[in-house]
Scaffold this motif. Structure first.
Motif, short mmCIF file in Angstrom:
data_model
loop_
_atom_site.label_atom_id
_atom_site.label_comp_id
_atom_site.label_asym_id
_atom_site.label_seq_id
_atom_site.Cartn_x
_atom_site.Cartn_y
_atom_site.Cartn_z
N HIS A 88 4.96 -5.98 -1.87
CA HIS A 88 6.15 -6.79 -1.60
C HIS A 88 5.63 -8.04 -0.89
O HIS A 88 4.96 -7.96 0.13
CB HIS A 88 7.12 -6.01 -0.71
N ASN A 89 5.94 -9.19 -1.45
CA ASN A 89 5.34 -10.45 -0.99
C ASN A 89 6.43 -11.44 -0.60
O ASN A 89 7.49 -11.47 -1.22
CB ASN A 89 4.49 -11.03 -2.13
N THR A 125 -1.94 0.58 8.71
CA THR A 125 -1.30 1.71 9.39
C THR A 125 -1.26 2.91 8.46
O THR A 125 -0.86 2.78 7.31
CB THR A 125 0.16 1.32 9.73
N VAL A 149 -0.50 -4.99 5.97
CA VAL A 149 0.21 -6.26 5.91
C VAL A 149 -0.86 -7.35 5.95
O VAL A 149 -1.66 -7.39 6.89
CB VAL A 149 1.20 -6.42 7.08
N ASP A 161 -3.22 -8.40 8.89
CA ASP A 161 -2.43 -8.27 10.12
C ASP A 161 -2.53 -6.86 10.70
O ASP A 161 -2.61 -6.67 11.90
CB ASP A 161 -0.92 -8.44 9.82
N SER A 162 -2.40 -5.88 9.82
CA SER A 162 -2.32 -4.49 10.28
C SER A 162 -2.66 -3.56 9.14
O SER A 162 -2.49 -3.91 7.96
CB SER A 162 -0.91 -4.18 10.79
N ILE A 220 1.20 -1.06 -0.08
CA ILE A 220 1.17 0.36 0.21
C ILE A 220 0.05 0.98 -0.64
O ILE A 220 0.06 0.83 -1.87
CB ILE A 220 2.52 1.04 -0.09
N ALA A 275 -0.24 1.62 4.90
CA ALA A 275 0.44 0.34 4.70
C ALA A 275 -0.41 -0.77 5.30
O ALA A 275 -0.76 -0.71 6.49
CB ALA A 275 1.80 0.36 5.39
N THR A 316 3.10 -7.00 2.01
CA THR A 316 2.94 -5.57 2.29
C THR A 316 2.29 -4.92 1.09
O THR A 316 2.74 -5.13 -0.05
CB THR A 316 4.32 -4.90 2.54
N ARG A 370 3.00 -13.57 3.23
CA ARG A 370 2.73 -12.30 3.94
C ARG A 370 3.10 -11.18 2.98
O ARG A 370 4.24 -11.12 2.49
CB ARG A 370 3.53 -12.24 5.23
#
Lengths: 179, 179
Positions: free
Chosen positions: B157-158, B107, B117, B104-105, B143, B115, B141, B139
């Motif tokens: 983190h899911n 950053t 996603v 998704d991203s 890091i 980060a 995250t 989805r």
């Protein structure tokens, strides 16, 4: 959380953050003043939520914050994260209490970046389609970045804790030896 | 994901990471080589999952990784994250396909920290209590921290995406004007 508990937590976390955690290169340490500043942002998050103060909440974000909410929606950048929260407060969250149960952990990722895992107790609320969502505990990852304006939230990811599944946690579940 | 799609994604993300996103201080940029290296770790995560290669998966972690799983369990440090994943692979995940739907991203949070996603398609599986969990999209995250050994996962983190709720997303939902 009252002030004494908050100060106590700050000291405990400050101590933990200084402790080496294992193999490989040592983890970055998090100075006590940064631990205190980050805990203050977490307290401000709780305060702004419960006052439905979305402007105050937005002041805690970095400009390029990303947010994954409890339904797995993903908002990108300040404008989206701010707008989505305003819409949901208007629709369902205004007046719904959100209370800090505790800060599970606060870990330095690199100089000027830290990850907090926090647990919130959310009150019951009614969803836009009329369904009553019961009170629940949420576990939230907050990634903090130290900016010229202090520590800000650069990334959030929130999940509702599945209390039915918790006993099967291989590390802290009631069905394991080690807890 | 085939190689061409992967390379295309890398270039697109490289471009996005260079783009300014708004107010306040400009976001940190993420050099194209770092974007490529992080995408390679995401690809390695997919590969090690599907090979049930927990040692290979663990090689992607920092020593002080934290992980919040799809049920809201929280594991702290390499030993816990590694052990919990091994237990769950033995119990239910071995042979369950996990396919990268997309990034998704990506950053930059600060120099050396980013980060991502990402969205995964998980196959159906049977839980330890015999319940059949249907195929779902998650989805996650991730890091990433740049270490002496390259980019590693410092925090995960899911969450399972709630497809019923998705149309109510104030930003990308089908019931909003702006999507």
């Amino acid at each position: 959380m009252d002030r004494r508990a908050f100060v106590g937590l700050t000291l405990v976390l400050g101590g933990c953050a200084m402790t080496a955690t294992g193999q490989g290169q040592p983890p970055h340490s998090l100075p006590a003043e940064d631990v205190e500043a980050i805990n203050a942002v977490i307290a401000a998050y709780e305060r702004t939520w419960n006052a439905s103060d979305l402007t105050g909440m937005g002041a805690l974000y970095t400009p390029d914050i990303h947010w994954v909410n409890v339904k797995g929606m993903h908002w990108r950048g300040f404008d989206e994260v701010d707008r989505a929260h305003r819409v949901f407060f208007d629709l369902m969250f205004k007046g719904v209490p959100c209370t800090l149960e505790g800060v599970d952990s606060l870990t330095a990722i690199a100089p000027g970046v830290a990850a907090a895992v926090v647990v919130w107790r959310m009150g019951a609320f009614r969803t836009p389609d009329g369904h009553l969502a019961p009170a629940a505990r949420n576990r939230m990852t907050l990634i903090f970045a130290k900016t010229a304006n202090g520590w800000k939230i650069a990334h959030g990811h929130n999940i509702e804790i599945d209390e039915q599944a918790a006993p099967n946690d291989p590390i802290r579940g009631k069905r394991t030896q080690s807890s």
